[in-house]
Design an enzyme around this catalytic site. Structure first.
Site, short mmCIF file in Angstrom:
data_model
loop_
_atom_site.label_atom_id
_atom_site.label_comp_id
_atom_site.label_asym_id
_atom_site.label_seq_id
_atom_site.Cartn_x
_atom_site.Cartn_y
_atom_site.Cartn_z
N ILE A 79 0.44 -1.13 -0.24
CA ILE A 79 -0.20 0.05 -0.16
C ILE A 79 0.88 1.63 -0.55
CG2 ILE A 79 -0.13 0.46 2.52
CD1 ILE A 79 -3.02 0.59 1.99
N GLY A 119 0.26 -5.47 0.83
CA GLY A 119 -0.75 -5.32 0.05
C GLY A 119 -0.79 -5.95 -1.34
N ASP A 174 -1.41 -9.78 -0.27
CA ASP A 174 -2.85 -9.75 -0.16
C ASP A 174 -3.61 -10.36 -1.35
OD1 ASP A 174 -3.40 -8.87 2.55
OD2 ASP A 174 -3.17 -6.99 2.17
N GLU A 186 3.63 -5.71 7.01
CA GLU A 186 3.12 -4.95 7.82
C GLU A 186 2.78 -4.53 9.58
OE1 GLU A 186 -0.31 -5.85 4.25
OE2 GLU A 186 1.51 -6.92 5.62
N ASP A 228 -4.70 -6.52 7.18
CA ASP A 228 -6.09 -6.84 7.46
C ASP A 228 -7.22 -6.60 6.24
OD1 ASP A 228 -5.80 -4.01 5.91
OD2 ASP A 228 -6.41 -3.04 7.29
#
Length: 275
Positions: free
Chosen positions: A69, A125, A128, A148, A156
């Site tokens: 991110i 991310g 993810d 993270e 998350d």
């Protein structure tokens, strides 16, 4: 096709049912901006609804797949909730997180198989995203990190939910708690990727061959296989068998079945209708 600021959709061969979806911020190592989380589910939905698409290859433009991110995005999101009523801010923040989660889960909701083609960095991310994909391949230069925890965040967007079923609970916990970088060879050993290619060029060619092969199969059978496997993660064997029996009672007796049987008998390649 629609224009996106963070993505690019490419059909390399006009006669192919394989479409390429590129994370397209190469100057930022394809870090995920706020716009990405709006555009990504929209792009996947457009490909899902396009009858010319049978398989989606997800890759990154430039030297890296995804650096995670964008820190500016992270800061802008957190800055929205630093004042005012703590309860209302928390409730609003939860909705914001759920929206970001939905953008990644859109990969699983897509009926068409999504193949991750990973090179360079796949961090935070990026992990993810690839854990939500159906198949994962990488080049030898790829490296990974569940990063993270080093940003004082509990991951998350799906890694903590999806990674354990891919690499095992103990391995996922170790990777998530340490935030350490691991190589393409370790990713293969853990089962995060199915194959490691020697170079980016070999990766591109290898993924294209696999995707084209899937794209020639019955769209109904491919769709059903993805849907049943996803559902079976939540079911025991008996429940999973019941689910696939219900699925096939609706889908199995199709023109695709007749065409597949005829093609086998006639020793030719089957040709299936679009989905």
């Amino acid at each position: 096709m629609a224009n996106y600021t963070t993505l690019e959709i490419v059909q390399e061969n006009p006669n192919s049912a394989v479409f390429f979806l590129y994370l397209n911020r190469p100057n930022h190592r394809n870090a995920l901006s706020r716009d990405f989380f709006t555009e990504f589910p929209r792009a996947l939905s457009s490909l899902d609804q396009n009858p010319d698409v049978n398989v989606i290859v997800l890759s990154g433009a430039g030297k890296h797949f995804c650096a995670g991110i964008d820190l500016k995005t992270l800061t802008s999101i957190s800055d929205q909730f630093v004042s005012g009523d703590r309860g209302r801010a928390g409730e609003k923040f939860r909705r914001e997180i759920k929206e970001l989660q939905e953008a990644v889960t859109a990969i699983e909701r897509c009926r068409k198989p999504v193949v991750a083609s990973i090179h360079g960095a796949c961090i935070g991310g990026g992990v993810d995203i690839v854990t939500a994909c159906d198949i994962r391949y990488c080049s030898k230069d790829a490296f990974f990190s569940v990063k993270e925890v080093d940003l004082a965040i509990t991951a998350d967007l799906g890694t903590l939910q999806r990674l354990p079923s891919i690499v095992g609970y103990g391995n996922a916990l170790e990777l998530a708690l340490t935030g350490r970088t691991f190589s393409s060879s370790e990713a293969k050993e853990l089962g995060l990727v199915s194959r490691v290619f020697g170079s980016r060029e070999e990766l591109d060619n290898g993924v294209r061959v696999v995707a084209e092969g899937i794209g020639l199969k019955s769209p109904l059978a491919v769709r059903g296989t993805k849907a049943v496997l996803q559902r079976s993660r939540e079911l025991n064997v008996e429940q999973g068998l019941d689910y696939v029996a219900t699925w096939n009672s609706a889908m199995l007796l199709s023109d695709d079945l007749s065409e597949a049987v005829s093609a086998q008998a006639q020793k030719r390649k089957p040709v299936f209708a679009k989905l």
